[in-house]
Motif scaffolding. Structure first.
Motif, PDB file in Angstrom:
ATOM      1  N   LEU A  46       0.818  -1.215   0.000  1.00 50.63           N
ATOM      2  CA  LEU A  46       0.000   0.000   0.000  1.00 50.63           C
ATOM      3  C   LEU A  46       0.852   1.266   0.000  1.00 50.63           C
ATOM      4  CD1 LEU A  46      -2.741  -1.042   2.591  1.00 50.63           C
ATOM      5  CD2 LEU A  46      -2.830  -1.175   0.094  1.00 50.63           C
TER       6      LEU A  46
ATOM      7  N   ASN B  90      -0.913   4.838  -0.485  1.00 56.32           N
ATOM      8  CA  ASN B  90      -2.028   4.875  -1.425  1.00 56.32           C
ATOM      9  C   ASN B  90      -3.350   5.039  -0.688  1.00 56.32           C
ATOM     10  OD1 ASN B  90      -0.335   4.470  -3.668  1.00 56.32           O
ATOM     11  ND2 ASN B  90      -0.397   2.242  -3.401  1.00 56.32           N
TER      12      ASN B  90
ATOM     13  N   VAL C  74      -7.206   4.301   3.370  1.00 62.59           N
ATOM     14  CA  VAL C  74      -6.189   3.356   2.929  1.00 62.59           C
ATOM     15  C   VAL C  74      -6.892   2.070   2.495  1.00 62.59           C
ATOM     16  CG1 VAL C  74      -4.124   2.069   3.584  1.00 62.59           C
ATOM     17  CG2 VAL C  74      -4.503   4.361   4.516  1.00 62.59           C
TER      18      VAL C  74
END
Length: 456
Positions: A280, A288, A295
Motif C-alpha cells: 500500500l 495509497n 487506505v
C-alpha cells in the motif's frame, strides 16, 4: 495502555502529525462526537513554507511556530501526546509510540514528508536541509560560522569554498532560498564582513531539469530565471549532483563545485509509518488512498496531505504535495468521519486548485492562478506576503512576521544573524530526529588537481 488518556464512550480519532493537514482536521472535529488525540514529536505546529526565512535570518524561529496545546486551548474533546510513532498495528487498532500504546477507532496519518536524497549516502551525511526549525537554525549558524572561518584562512581555495553556497533543487524552496541568500549577499554580508571580497562569493542554484519551477507556468519559469540572473545567482540546469564530500559537490566523477555550504532542496518522500502493508506504499513512500482518503483494505485508517498518494485522472502521479491539498483533504475527512459515525456514505474528494506562487526576493515573485492567470513583480510579492501572513497560526506570529518583514524592507537589513547554537556536522540529524553517522568536521586540505566547475 493509552498513556493516561481518559476513557470515553465516544469513538477515538487518533491523528499522527500536526502539520497543515493534522491541524486542520483536529480543528474541524471540534464539535464532533469524538475524542481527538493528536500525536507529534514536537509540541508546536511548524509553518514550513517560511523555514528558509529563518535559515537566512529574516524571521525569528518562534514566529513561524505555535504551541499545539495553545492552538487547541478550549477544545474539550482534544488531547495531545508528545511522542515518536514507532509503528501502527492495524489488526489491533493500536499505535505504538515512544511513550506507550494508544488505541484508536479511527486513525489518520498526517505525517507529511521527509527529504529524499535519492539514495546518495554522501549527500545524506553532509548536505544541509531545511525541513524543520532545528534544520533552519543549524543552517543559519553554519553559514555565518563559515564566513567567520573565511576571515581567518589564508588558503584561497579554502576561502572560496567557505564562501560559495550551492542550492540543489530548482523548485519553490530552492528558488526562494537562493533569492534570499542573494539579498543577504547584497545588503547584509558587506556590513558584517567588509574584510572579505564578496564579489567572489557565488550562489549557485543547480537543477536537474530543464527549467526552474517545473510545476509552474512557462511564464513563471521565465520570470524566475530572469530574477535569478538579476540577483547574480548562477543557475545550472540539466545537472545532477552525484555526491558531496570533502567540500566538493560532484556533478560528474571528476568535476565538482567547491563549497562548504550545500543546501539540499531537490526532493521529498512521503513519511510513511511502519506497520502499513508494503503493497500500500508507493515508490515515493506515500501511502495509497482512495477517493475518500481511506487506505485500501483498512476501513478505519486514513491518510491526508503529503503522505497520501491520491491518484486521479488529471494527476496520475498523485496530487501535489502542497498545503492547500492537505487542508482541503482535512476539511472533507472531518465531515466524512462524522458521516461514517452516523452510518452515512462518505463524499469523494475533489481538489480545487487555488494556484501556486513563489517569492524570489524583494518585489520579485511569481503567481499562477487557475484559468492561466499569471502575474509577477511587486504585485505578486505583495500577494505572496499577504497569503503567507494570513496563513500563519496565532495573532502574535502574524504581527511579528509583519514587523520583521517591514524592518527588512525599509532597512535592507536582517537583524537575526546570531550564532546562538554553534553547529557542527557531527550534530546533523535526519528527518526522524536520529543522529547521522559522524564524520570529519574540520575543513580538509584542498587538492586543486580535479577540475572545478566553471559556472558562467
Amino acid at each position: 495502555m493509552d498513556t493516561n488518556l481518559p476513557v470515553s464512550s465516544q469513538p477515538r480519532v487518533v491523528i499522527v502529525g500536526c502539520g497543515f493537514g493534522g491541524l486542520r482536521l483536529a480543528k474541524s472535529l471540534r464539535d464532533a462526537p469524538v475524542q481527538v488525540v493528536v500525536i507529534d514529536r514536537n509540541n508546536y505546529h511548524n509553518f514550513q513554507p517560511l523555514l528558509y526565512q529563518v535559515a537566512t535570518g529574516a524571521l525569528e524561529a518562534d514566529s513561524i511556530a505555535y504551541p499545539i496545546r495553545k492552538i487547541f486551548a478550549g477544545q474539550k474533546n482534544f488531547f495531545y501526546r508528545m511522542a515518536d510513532v514507532q509503528r501502527v498495528d492495524t489488526a489491533a487498532n493500536t499505535v505504538h509510540t515512544s511513550v506507550g500504546d494508544i488505541r484508536y477507532d479511527y486513525l489518520v496519518l498526517a505525517t507529511g514528508s521527509l527529504t529524499n536524497f535519492f539514495g546518495i549516502e554522501s549527500l545524506e551525511k553532509n548536505a544541509m536541509q531545511i525541513k524543520s526549525i532545528p534544520n533552519a537554525l543549524n543552517l543559519r549558524s553554519f553559514i555565518f560560522q563559515n564566513f567567520e572561518k573565511a576571515l581567518l584562512t589564508e588558503n584561497p581555495e579554502e576561502k572560496q569554498a567557505l564562501m560559495n553556497i550551492v542550492v540543489v533543487g530548482g523548485g519553490p524552496t530552492g528558488v526562494e532560498i537562493s533569492g534570499s541568500l542573494a539579498e543577504m549577499r547584497k545588503h547584509v554580508l558587506p556590513k558584517d564582513y567588509p574584510e572579505l571580497d564578496l564579489s567572489k562569493m557565488q550562489i549557485i542554484l543547480v537543477e536537474a531539469g530543464a527549467e526552474l519551477l517545473g510545476p509552474m507556468s512557462v511564464k513563471s519559469q521565465q520570470d524566475a530565471m530572469r530574477y535569478m540572473q538579476e540577483l547574480g545567482v548562477k543557475v545550472v540546469l540539466n545537472t545532477h549532483i552525484k555526491g558531496y564530500e570533502n567540500c566538493r559537490a560532484y556533478y560528474s566523477d571528476t568535476e565538482f563545485i567547491p563549497t562548504e555550504n550545500l543546501i539540499w532542496a531537490a526532493g521529498v518522500n512521503g513519511a510513511a509509518v511502519p506497520g502499513i502493508p508494503e503493497e500500500l506504499v508507493a515508490r515515493n513512500k506515500r501511502i495509497n488512498v482512495n477517493q475518500w482518503n481511506q487506505v485500501p483494505g483498512l476501513s478505519n485508517v486514513f491518510a491526508i496531505g503529503d503522505v497520501a498518494n491520491m491518484v486521479t485522472d488529471d494527476m496520475p502521479k498523485g496530487l501535489p504535495m502542497l498545503a492547500p491539498v492537505a487542508q482541503q483533504q482535512a476539511d472533507l475527512l472531518g465531515d466524512n468521519l462524522q458521516r461514517l459515525i452516523k452510518g452515512q456514505p462518505p463524499v469523494p474528494f475533489v481538489y480545487k486548485n487555488k494556484g501556486v506562487m513563489a517569492i524570489v526576493s524583494r518585489n520579485k515573485a511569481v503567481v499562477d492562478l487557475p484559468k492561466d492567470v499569471h502575474f509577477n513583480g511587486i504585485f505578486g510579492w505583495f500577494t505572496w506576503l499577504f497569503v503567507h501572513l494570513m496563513t500563519l497560526v496565532g495573532f502574535r506570529n502574524k504581527v511579528v512576521a509583519f514587523v520583521d518583514w517591514a524592518f527588512s524592507y525599509f532597512s535592507s537589513d536582517q537583524a537575526l544573524r546570531l550564532i546562538i547554537r554553534p553547529f557542527s556536522r557531527r550534530d546533523v540529524k535526519d528527518d526522524q530526529g536520529k543522529k547521522k553517522a559522524e564524520h570529519a568536521t574540520s575543513t580538509p586540505e584542498y587538492n586543486p588537481t580535479p577540475p572545478a566547475i566553471q559556472v558562467k
